[in-house]
Design an enzyme around this catalytic site. Structure first.
Site, PDB file in Angstrom:
ATOM      1  N   TYR A   1      -1.786  -1.372  10.463  1.00  0.00           N
ATOM      2  CA  TYR A   1      -1.810  -1.621   9.076  1.00  0.00           C
ATOM      3  C   TYR A   1      -0.675  -0.853   8.513  1.00  0.00           C
ATOM      4  CZ  TYR A   1      -4.041  -1.287   4.206  1.00  0.00           C
ATOM      5  OH  TYR A   1      -4.311  -1.494   2.956  1.00  0.00           O
TER       6      TYR A   1
ATOM      7  N   SER B   1       1.157  -1.135  -0.019  1.00  0.00           N
ATOM      8  CA  SER B   1       0.076   0.080   0.050  1.00  0.00           C
ATOM      9  C   SER B   1       0.756   1.227  -0.082  1.00  0.00           C
ATOM     10  CB  SER B   1      -0.938  -0.009   1.322  1.00  0.00           C
ATOM     11  OG  SER B   1      -1.261   1.225   1.460  1.00  0.00           O
TER      12      SER B   1
HETATM   13  P1  NAD Z   1     -11.740  -6.139  -0.030  1.00  0.00           P
HETATM   14  O1  NAD Z   1     -12.334  -6.095   1.264  1.00  0.00           O
HETATM   15  O2  NAD Z   1     -12.555  -5.706  -1.489  1.00  0.00           O
HETATM   16  O3  NAD Z   1     -11.004  -7.936  -0.367  1.00  0.00           O
HETATM   17  C1  NAD Z   1     -10.400  -8.205   0.484  1.00  0.00           C
HETATM   18  C2  NAD Z   1     -10.728 -10.068   0.624  1.00  0.00           C
HETATM   19  O4  NAD Z   1      -9.703 -10.494   1.293  1.00  0.00           O
HETATM   20  C3  NAD Z   1     -12.130 -10.244   0.943  1.00  0.00           C
HETATM   21  O5  NAD Z   1     -12.636 -10.919  -0.122  1.00  0.00           O
HETATM   22  C4  NAD Z   1     -12.006 -11.122   2.025  1.00  0.00           C
HETATM   23  O6  NAD Z   1     -12.907 -12.137   2.302  1.00  0.00           O
HETATM   24  C5  NAD Z   1     -10.710 -11.730   2.051  1.00  0.00           C
HETATM   25  N1  NAD Z   1      -9.739 -12.108   3.138  1.00  0.00           N
HETATM   26  C6  NAD Z   1      -9.747 -11.188   4.341  1.00  0.00           C
HETATM   27  N2  NAD Z   1      -9.518 -11.905   5.454  1.00  0.00           N
HETATM   28  C7  NAD Z   1      -8.968 -13.133   4.948  1.00  0.00           C
HETATM   29  C8  NAD Z   1      -8.408 -14.381   5.339  1.00  0.00           C
HETATM   30  N3  NAD Z   1      -8.119 -14.421   6.716  1.00  0.00           N
HETATM   31  N4  NAD Z   1      -8.087 -15.455   4.489  1.00  0.00           N
HETATM   32  C9  NAD Z   1      -8.537 -15.167   3.258  1.00  0.00           C
HETATM   33  N5  NAD Z   1      -9.228 -14.118   2.777  1.00  0.00           N
HETATM   34  C10 NAD Z   1      -9.398 -13.169   3.544  1.00  0.00           C
HETATM   35  O7  NAD Z   1     -10.381  -5.278  -0.034  1.00  0.00           O
HETATM   36  P2  NAD Z   1      -9.374  -4.725  -1.255  1.00  0.00           P
HETATM   37  O8  NAD Z   1      -9.345  -3.175  -1.243  1.00  0.00           O
HETATM   38  O9  NAD Z   1      -9.553  -5.532  -2.536  1.00  0.00           O
HETATM   39  O10 NAD Z   1      -8.081  -5.070  -0.418  1.00  0.00           O
HETATM   40  C11 NAD Z   1      -7.027  -6.070  -1.298  1.00  0.00           C
HETATM   41  C12 NAD Z   1      -5.914  -5.832  -0.719  1.00  0.00           C
HETATM   42  O11 NAD Z   1      -5.300  -4.477  -1.172  1.00  0.00           O
HETATM   43  C13 NAD Z   1      -5.487  -5.747   0.914  1.00  0.00           C
HETATM   44  O12 NAD Z   1      -4.526  -6.243   1.223  1.00  0.00           O
HETATM   45  C14 NAD Z   1      -5.464  -4.227   1.275  1.00  0.00           C
HETATM   46  O13 NAD Z   1      -4.783  -3.928   2.502  1.00  0.00           O
HETATM   47  C15 NAD Z   1      -4.949  -3.797  -0.131  1.00  0.00           C
HETATM   48  N6  NAD Z   1      -4.894  -2.420  -0.448  1.00  0.00           N
HETATM   49  C16 NAD Z   1      -6.198  -1.969  -0.667  1.00  0.00           C
HETATM   50  C17 NAD Z   1      -6.242  -0.503  -0.888  1.00  0.00           C
HETATM   51  C18 NAD Z   1      -7.749   0.110  -1.291  1.00  0.00           C
HETATM   52  O14 NAD Z   1      -7.504   1.316  -1.272  1.00  0.00           O
HETATM   53  N7  NAD Z   1      -8.789  -0.697  -1.558  1.00  0.00           N
HETATM   54  C19 NAD Z   1      -5.070   0.248  -1.070  1.00  0.00           C
HETATM   55  C20 NAD Z   1      -3.570  -0.378  -0.853  1.00  0.00           C
HETATM   56  C21 NAD Z   1      -3.874  -1.649  -0.525  1.00  0.00           C
END
Ligand code: NAD
Length: 274
Positions: A169, A156
């Site tokens: 985080y 991130s």
């Molecule tokens: P999201 O909530 O849409 O998807 C996350 C997925 O992870 C979900 O389907 C959830 O069921 C799954 N998950 C959670 N805990 C789990 C576990 N213990 N085992 C297996 N699966 C699990 O979120 P997203 O925004 O797509 O995030 C995905 C990644 O991207 C994360 O690591 C997040 O930190 C990172 N990220 C997101 C953003 C953003 O702005 N959305 C920015 C930077 C980084």
């Protein structure tokens, strides 16, 4: 004969994953789901690994309906047995992995003086234990197959920068950079590369949930959270998209040599500049 800048056969205008097997964690939703879709379109067989089996199945079925190969696997990335079983199932169905995207994640926001220890541990378990357990399982398959491979961690901008309310985080996302660098060094003799993608804010369910929570914690409106917190330091006030991040994941997955390893790529509309 005209001299070319690149040795013949190394660079390609089409990024193909034909014949490759990829496992994406957290692929039932958001960034992981879009990465799995794009990998499938590029020719990979994809494993949708997620805690939520029904949503993982729906994602796999949609990819299958588009004519590509996808397998849904229930996996809790914080649980060693669940990760090992999921990777074994994927190998039995598709063969050894070539690509891992360690992407599953959660968010919990609170000021540090109010942060519950249980929530700190829960968040670190998903991001750091999950990163370690899935990378270890993938590296083992990649060494045994003698084909090498690519590990991509979902970092991130918070792998580089801090924000208020996000102590575990930010700590976890910084930690993933260190893990990726170690794997880059240990993996190199086996042709295993390891990199990190560092997105800015993307409007996935993880972020939608945070907007009212941050508004409450900071005592401002949701619109102010978006404009004055999330997008304040971008060059153009724009959210990053799932497609932007998936494209970066495709570049890392298709890179043909150890020239690109141990790196992080920030995809954030200039929020953070290296
Ligand atoms: P999201 O909530 O849409 O998807 C996350 C997925 O992870 C979900 O389907 C959830 O069921 C799954 N998950 C959670 N805990 C789990 C576990 N213990 N085992 C297996 N699966 C699990 O979120 P997203 O925004 O797509 O995030 C995905 C990644 O991207 C994360 O690591 C997040 O930190 C990172 N990220 C997101 C953003 C953003 O702005 N959305 C920015 C930077 C980084």
């Amino acid at each position: 004969m005209i001299a070319t800048a690149e040795p013949a056969g190394r660079a390609s205008t089409r990024l193909s994953l034909e014949g490759r097997n990829a496992l994406v964690t957290g692929a039932a939703s958001g960034l992981g789901r879009r990465i799995a879709e794009l990998y499938a379109q590029a020719g990979a067989s994809v494993v949708i690994a997620d805690l939520r089996l029904e949503d993982a199945r729906a994602a796999a079925e949609a990819i299958g309906a588009a004519g590509h190969k996808a397998l849904a696997v229930q996996m809790d990335v914080t649980d060693e047995q669940s990760v090992e079983a999921g990777f074994e199932l994927a190998k039995a169905q598709l063969g050894a992995l070539d690509i891992l995207v360690s992407n599953a994640g959660i968010q919990i926001v609170a000021p540090i003086h109010e942060f519950r220890f249980a929530d700190w541990k829960k968040l670190l378990a998903v991001h750091l234990d999950g990163g370690f357990l899935t990378a270890r399982a993938a590296v083992r398959q990649m060494i045994a197959s003698r084909r090498g491979g690519t590990i991509i961690f979902m970092g991130s901008v918070h792998s580089k920068e801090a924000s208020r309310l996000k102590s575990p985080y930010v700590a976890a996302k910084h930690g993933l950079e260190g893990l990726a660098k170690v794997i880059a060094k240990e993996g190199a003799p086996y042709g295993i590369r390891s990199n990190v993608i560092c997105p800015g804010f993307v409007r996935t369910p993880l972020v939608e949930k945070q907007i009212p929570e941050q508004a409450h914690e900071l005592g401002i409106t949701e619109d102010e959270v978006i404009r004055n917190v999330m997008l304040k330091d971008t060059v153009d006030g724009q959210f990053t998209t799932v497609d932007d991040v998936a494209q970066a994941a495709l570049v890392f997955a298709t890179w043909p040599s150890n020239a690109l390893t141990g790196q992080s790529l920030v995809v954030s509309h200039g929020w953070f500049m290296q």
